[in-house]
Design an enzyme around this catalytic site. Structure first.
Site, PDB file in Angstrom:
ATOM      1  N   HIS A  23      -3.154  -3.064  -5.690  1.00  0.00           N
ATOM      2  CA  HIS A  23      -3.324  -2.494  -4.306  1.00  0.00           C
ATOM      3  C   HIS A  23      -4.945  -2.594  -4.143  1.00  0.00           C
ATOM      4  CE1 HIS A  23      -3.463   0.850  -1.226  1.00  0.00           C
ATOM      5  NE2 HIS A  23      -3.443  -0.157  -0.580  1.00  0.00           N
TER       6      HIS A  23
ATOM      7  N   GLU B 189      -6.586  -0.292  -6.880  1.00  0.00           N
ATOM      8  CA  GLU B 189      -5.538   0.768  -7.260  1.00  0.00           C
ATOM      9  C   GLU B 189      -4.579  -0.083  -7.944  1.00  0.00           C
ATOM     10  OE1 GLU B 189      -3.888   4.683  -5.103  1.00  0.00           O
ATOM     11  OE2 GLU B 189      -3.780   2.860  -4.001  1.00  0.00           O
TER      12      GLU B 189
ATOM     13  N   SER C 229       0.746  -1.381  -0.023  1.00  0.00           N
ATOM     14  CA  SER C 229      -0.115   0.166   0.017  1.00  0.00           C
ATOM     15  C   SER C 229       0.860   1.424  -0.019  1.00  0.00           C
ATOM     16  CB  SER C 229      -0.930  -0.038   1.113  1.00  0.00           C
ATOM     17  OG  SER C 229      -0.041  -0.099   2.460  1.00  0.00           O
TER      18      SER C 229
ATOM     19  N   ASN D 176      -3.776   6.272  -0.273  1.00  0.00           N
ATOM     20  CA  ASN D 176      -3.071   6.495   1.098  1.00  0.00           C
ATOM     21  C   ASN D 176      -2.603   7.755   1.087  1.00  0.00           C
ATOM     22  OD1 ASN D 176      -4.319   4.261   1.998  1.00  0.00           O
ATOM     23  ND2 ASN D 176      -2.351   2.958   1.757  1.00  0.00           N
TER      24      ASN D 176
END
Ligand SMILES: C[C@H](O)CC(=O)SCCNC(=O)CCNC(=O)[C@H](O)C(C)(C)COP(=O)(O)OP(=O)(O)OC[C@H]1O[C@@H](n2cnc3c(N)ncnc32)[C@H](O)[C@@H]1OP(=O)(O)O
Length: 729
Positions: free
Chosen positions: A452, A464, A431, A502
């Site tokens: 991800h 992702e 991540s 993130n």
């Protein structure tokens, strides 16, 4: 009709005297204004012609209709550069569909294959009977677009399917399949596809001969409860809607419109529906949800990749490394879509728990009645466990999902290069870690990619996809295809610490920590953010993901973006006392046996300690912040980081960040996603507020980025296309 019409209907009159009108407007036979006008012309002709006794309406190529043409909404809303040509009030719904088609002296039958959604189903419900194939799906999903049905659906569906079911279908936007539609009375018969038209033609003639009922659904009453009972059902639906979507008005409007038809009669209901539909079409909610609809479809259109004409290769077998929470969730998502999966772990014990997690994920679907026991066994049989790489010799894709440790991942990728076939895609579920670093010990950079997933991976809708400058377009196209098959919305982003989701959201918790250290109440912050529409506030989220993960990811940002990371010790101090979030039953909240989160007065002592270490004092202004200020102080830093991500070319389009925020973080879709929402304030306002806080509180953390400053100076939306982005894609 314009010189270049968008879709049409055709009419063929058979020797049996039945006119078949076919909707033709690929890809989903949507009802554009041109289609509607052609449908009206065909109808008027059919009703006028002596050789036409009855009418069948159908859609071309196995799709009845996907509903009103959503691309025309922009024009009707009066968007820039679009033609605004809305039909006059009540024209389609009352004048054409009700007073011309439904009231005609010639019967109509809808022949439905595939989708009959929104306006499509509404046209079908105007017909005097509906015949479908087993493949048909019928629904009124308008509420998912922030509007209500506008062609009489609010009046006819309750009369055909019953009030409770109709409300459920409209409020959840979920379609029903043909068998259920048959049992509800929404369709009259199910036939094989090759008999659809012949049956519908015969049925129409039989209606004319009074051998089948001639039903005008608008005036049916047998499915409606007596008024008092109906009102109870409506009030219950209202209470549910208020509870489930307190920020949304249109579900309540829908219920009011249904009620009007029941109380004052269906024609009054039709007019109220028409007025409400027009009003809602111009609402911010509708504009935001439309943006999300198109944004979601836009994520798979990647210039320089999906326009190269590449065909996705068939992925026949997938291997997953690591059976933890993420690995087992990914394995669940894959087997659920019929991919054979090998799950590799380091020892028997871990392997057993990994397989156990997949089993539990599937079993929970059985318990909820979403999966049969037979399907459960078949699905689980697709999963094989492994302790070595022997079974990897014929896999087409590997997804590594081990702990976030760079050297471990480097070793794994070097091993994968040795054991997997040369065409095999080597994906990592990291991540935060840079993919170039992960692949450093290999020669396979063209097939290394990030996949991800978000936890729980079999539930969360976002995937992702992270590409480096060396990832081959073929590998991206392959992973996009896998994403589609496992029903995820993929967003392709460039390689950087934290990627898009993130990275955008790291200031979310940090801003909240900064406020708490200066006196804002933890629970007030969470409340304000939840009221805005996030599934939970930053502190409840920290408890859920666990402090271990929060600290590990946080440290990646401290290392990579030290100038703008707010360094608070609050979480670490709590961790030292074995408060690590929900799993330890204590974090920012305390959790009872039923996992209910309750505020904890003891929190104050940790906050005071962290405040002293940071050397900050309570700020009286921040101690009594309004919800609006909390929202801005927590989300504008997120907008600021999103602007950096966009300006650096990590995302191709601003709308990809909107989709990533909605699908990955639970940002409310009815606010259009992070960039779309930011544009509702304007870059000038956001920039000036960040600037102000930067001077008052933490210089680096709040400092507006150069992209934001530039946009604020020039004016114009944050989401407008970048002219000179240094694309990392
Ligand atoms: C007055 C009325 O009450 C108001 C209405 O009818 S509002 C419209 C109600 N209908 C809907 O909400 C249905 C919306 N569409 C969908 O849910 C899905 O597109 C679908 C289930 C029909 C098909 O799904 P799927 O096969 O996965 O294809 P999907 O990628 O979504 O759509 C294919 C293309 O059709 C377009 N499309 C889908 N529905 C459309 C519609 N109603 N109008 C215009 N275009 C539409 C999509 O934008 C997409 O275009 P693109 O290829 O350029 O990206």
């Amino acid at each position: 009709m314009g010189s270049n019409p968008k879709g049409r209907t055709t009419m063929e009159v058979g020797a049996d005297g039945v006119a078949v009108i076919t909707i033709i407007n690929p890809p989903v036979n949507s009802l554009s204004l041109d289609v509607l006008s052609s449908l009206e012309d065909n109808y008027r002709e059919a009703l006028h012609r002596d050789d036409v006794k009855a009418i069948v309406v159908t859609g071309e190529k196995g799709k009845f209709s996907g509903g009103f043409d959503i691309t025309a909404f922009g024009g009707i809303q009066g968007g820039k550069g679009r033609s605004a040509r809305a039909p006059k009030p009540g024209y389609v719904s009352v004048e054409v569909l009700t007073d011309t088609v439904e009231a005609a002296k010639k019967p109509s039958v809808a022949a439905i294959d595939g989708m009959a959604y929104g306006g499509g189903l509404e046209v079908a419900m105007v017909c005097h009977a509906r015949i479908s194939t087993a493949n048909a799906q019928l629904g009124l999903p308008e509420l998912s677009l922030g509007i209500i049905p506008g062609f009489g659906g609010t009046q006819r569906l309750p009369r055909l399917a019953g009030l409770s079911k109709a409300l459920e279908m409209m409020l959840t936007s979920k379609p029903v399949r043909s068998e259920e539609a048959l049992s509800l009375g929404l369709v009259d018969a199910i036939v094989p596809a090759d008999e659809l038209l012949s049956t519908a033609r015969r049925w129409a003639l039989e209606i004319l001969e009074r051998r089948k009922p001639w039903v005008a659904s608008l005036y049916k009453t047998d499915k409606l409860e007596p008024l008092g009972e109906a009102k109870e059902i409506l009030n219950f639906a209202r209470a549910q809607a208020r509870k489930q979507a307190p920020n949304l008005k249109h579900p309540l409007v829908c219920i009011d419109v249904v009620e009007e038809g029941i109380v004052s009669g269906p024609r009054a209901g039709l007019w109220k529906e028409d007025t409400a539909f027009q009003g809602l079409l111009h609402s911010d909610t509708c504009k935001s949800l439309l943006h999300i609809f198109f944004g979601q479809r836009g994520t798979t259109k990647i210039p320089g990749i999906t326009d190269l004409g590449l065909t996705p290769r068939r992925i026949k077998k997938v291997a997953i490394l690591g059976g933890g929470l993420m690995g087992s969730g990914i394995a669940t998502a894959l087997v659920l879509s019929n991919y054979p999966v090998i799950l590799k772990e380091v020892n028997e014990k871990f392997l057993e728990s990994g397989i156990g997690r997949v089993r539990a994920n599937l079993q929970s679907s059985v318990k909820k009645g979403k999966m049969t026991q037979e399907k459960f066994e078949k699905t689980l049989s697709l999963l094989k466990g492994a302790l070595d790489y022997e079974g990897f010799r014929d896999v087409d894709m590997v997804i590594e999902a081990v702990i976030e440790n760079v050297s471990l991942k480097q070793q794994i990728f070097a091993d994968l290069e040795r054991y997997c076939p040369p065409h095999c895609i080597l994906a990592s579920n990291t991540s935060t870690i840079d993919l170039n670093l992960i692949g450093e010990k290999t020669e396979s950079h063209d097939r290394i990619i990030g996949a991800h997933f978000f936890s729980p991976a079999h539930v969360m809708p976002l995937l992702e996809i992270v590409r480096t400058q060396r990832t081959s377009p073929q590998v991206i196209v392959d992973l996009l295809d896998v994403g589609k098959k496992i029903k995820k919305t993929p967003v392709v982003v460039g390689n950087c610490t934290g990627f898009a989701v993130n990275r955008m959201f790291f200031p979310y918790t940090q801003a909240a920590l900064l406020l708490v250290e200066r006196g804002t109440n933890v629970y007030q912050i969470d409340k304000a953010i939840t009221k805005f529409g996030m599934p939970m506030g930053p502190f409840r989220l920290c408890d859920l993901v666990g402090f271990g993960v929060a600290v590990a990811t946080g440290s990646q940002f401290v290392v990579n973006f030290p100038e703008r990371t707010y360094k608070s010790l609050l979480i670490s101090l709590m961790q030292e006392d074995k408060r690590a979030g929900e799993t330890t039953r204590k974090g920012f909240y305390v959790y009872d046996d039923k996992r209910k989160a309750n505020p904890d007065p003891e929190l104050t002592k940790y906050i005071e300690k962290a405040r002293n270490i940071s050397g900050v004092a309570i700020d009286p202004k921040l101690a009594k912040l309004s919800d609006k200020d909390i929202l801005e102080m927590v989300f504008f830093p997120v907008v600021n980081e999103a602007c950096r991500v966009y300006a650096e070319g990590i995302a191709v389009k601003a709308s990809d960040l909107d989709i990533a925020s909605v699908m990955g973080m639970g940002f409310p879709p009815y606010r259009g996603g992070i960039m779309f929402w930011a544009d509702s304030f304007g870059s000038k306002y956001i920039c000036s507020r960040l600037d102000e806080w930067s001077k008052m509180y933490d210089g680096g953390f709040f400092k507006p980025c150069s992209y934001l400053v530039e946009r604020a100076a020039k004016g114009g939306p944050l989401s407008s296309p970048l002219e000179q982005a240094k694309s990392r894609l």
